[in-house]
Design a protein around this motif. Sequence first.
Motif, mmCIF file in Angstrom:
data_model
loop_
_atom_site.group_PDB
_atom_site.id
_atom_site.type_symbol
_atom_site.label_atom_id
_atom_site.label_comp_id
_atom_site.label_asym_id
_atom_site.label_seq_id
_atom_site.Cartn_x
_atom_site.Cartn_y
_atom_site.Cartn_z
ATOM 1 N N LEU A 169 22.715 -62.141 59.850
ATOM 2 C CA LEU A 169 21.342 -62.420 60.252
ATOM 3 C C LEU A 169 21.230 -63.801 60.887
ATOM 4 C CD1 LEU A 169 19.561 -61.368 56.915
ATOM 5 C CD2 LEU A 169 19.914 -59.935 58.927
ATOM 6 N N ARG B 44 14.391 -56.412 59.903
ATOM 7 C CA ARG B 44 14.055 -56.602 61.318
ATOM 8 C C ARG B 44 12.631 -57.113 61.490
ATOM 9 N NH1 ARG B 44 18.136 -54.370 64.298
ATOM 10 N NH2 ARG B 44 19.280 -52.628 63.351
ATOM 11 N N VAL C 166 13.459 -63.796 59.915
ATOM 12 C CA VAL C 166 14.670 -63.268 60.542
ATOM 13 C C VAL C 166 14.458 -63.201 62.050
ATOM 14 C CG1 VAL C 166 16.229 -61.281 60.740
ATOM 15 C CG2 VAL C 166 15.341 -61.949 58.503
ATOM 16 N N ILE D 50 19.014 -59.554 63.956
ATOM 17 C CA ILE D 50 20.143 -59.046 63.170
ATOM 18 C C ILE D 50 21.331 -58.979 64.114
ATOM 19 C CG2 ILE D 50 21.052 -57.091 61.876
ATOM 20 C CD1 ILE D 50 18.239 -56.517 60.931
#
Length: 434
Positions: free
Chosen positions: A359, A416, A421, A424
Motif C-alpha cells: 500500500l 481502496r 490509502v 494499492i
Amino acid sequence: MGKPVRLALLGCGTVGSEVVRLLHEQAADLAARVGAPIEIAGIAVRRPNRARGELPVDPALFTTDALGLVKRDDVDVVVEVVGGIEPARTWLVEALRSGKSAVTANKALLAEDGGTLHDAAAEGGADLFYEASVAGAIPLLRPLRDSLHGDSITRVTGIVNGTTNFILSAMDATGAGFTEALEEATALGYAEADPTADVEGFDAAAKAAILASLAFHTRVGADDVHREGITEVSAADMASAKAMGCTIKLLCIAERGPGADGAESVSVRVHPAMIPRSHPLASVGDAFNAVFVEAVAAGQLMFYGRGAGGAPTASAVLGDIVAVARNRLAGVHTASESAYADLPIRPMGEAVTRYHISLDVADRAGVLAAVAGVFARHDVSIATVRQSGRHADASLVIVTHRAPDAALAATVEELRGLDVVRSIASVLRVEGGQ
C-alpha cells in the motif's frame, strides 16, 4: 512378432515430425517392447507437398483427408497432435467409438470437453491416453491415474507452463520487468509471437483441469479453474518477494477438502504466487516444469523435467503408443477415466490462502490503526507489517494469515476506498508457508 499395429498420425508439425523420427529410429526396440512392429498407415496434414527436410517417411502416406484416414479399417491407433477443439474432437470421437485406441497431446480439448472423449472411449471399448497433454516428457498423468490409484491425493501444486516460468525466473534473476523478460523469452523461442495463452494463464488452466480430474476422480473443465496471468507482476513485486525470502511463480493449485458447508469439494486455481525459496518448486528455473503432489499415504512427491518441445513431448506420445499397442495385442483396454467421486467445484472465494499487499499510504498518525481496522472487520488476521519511507514515499507491506479468498478480496476492496490509502501498489497470493 504379432501382426503390425498400424497408426494414423494426425498432424506432422513440431511434435508430429519428432514422433515419425522416433518411430523410425527406434523401430526395432519399439517392436520388441510391444511384441509387434508399429507401422504408420497414413499422416493427415493440411499441406502434403510441404518440404519436411529429411523426414524418414514415404511421401505417399500424406493425405489431407484426416477423417477418411481415421475411418480406414487397417488403422488400429489414432495419434492426434494437431491441437485445438475442432476438428480434432470429431476425429477422436470417431476413432474411439469405432474401437480404435487414441493417443493425444491436446490439452485444450481435454480440458474443454474431455468428458465426450472419455464417453466415446467407454462406448467403443478403446484406450484414450494423453500423457503428453501435461508437462511434456515428465511421467505424471499415469502415476496419478495408476500408481497412486490406491492412495488419496489431497493437493497438487505445479509449474506447468515453461514460458511463464522462464519469464518469472528471468525477472527474479536480473530484476527486469515483465515486458523485458517477455522480449527475451520471445527472442529465445520460449514464447510464441502471440503469448496470450501462456502469459494470461489459459495454457496452465487447461493443464490444471486435467490434473485435478485425475487426482480427485471428478470431471473438472477449464471453466471450473480460477485463472489469473502474470502480466501484472512487476519488478517491484519480485524485489518485495526477495525481501521476504520468496520468489514468484505461476502456480496451478488443485485441492480436495471440505468447503464452507463442510462437504468434500475440489478447488482448482491458476495464478502467480509468492513461495518461500525453501519450497522445492522455488528452484525450478528456466522453461522447466515441476509438479508437487501430496497424498495421504505416499506423502510428498515431486515430478520434474522438460515440459515442452518437440522431442520431450514426442517421448510422452511414444510411451502412450507403446501402452495402447500392447493392450491392443492383448485384447484389453485400460479405463481412461475414474470420475466416481463426482465432487462439487468450490468457488474461488472459498479457497483458503494468504495475501501480500503493498500500500502507498499517507504519512500521518493513525494510518496503521485505520488499515488494521479494515482487516479486523473482514476477520482477516495480519501476520506481518513492514513500514518504510516518509511523506510521499510512505508505504505499508502487509502479509496475512490464511483466510478465505473472498474475505481477503473484500479487505482489499475496502482498502481502496480508505482516505489514508493513496493506492494499492500490488496484491499477490502467498503459498507454501504457514
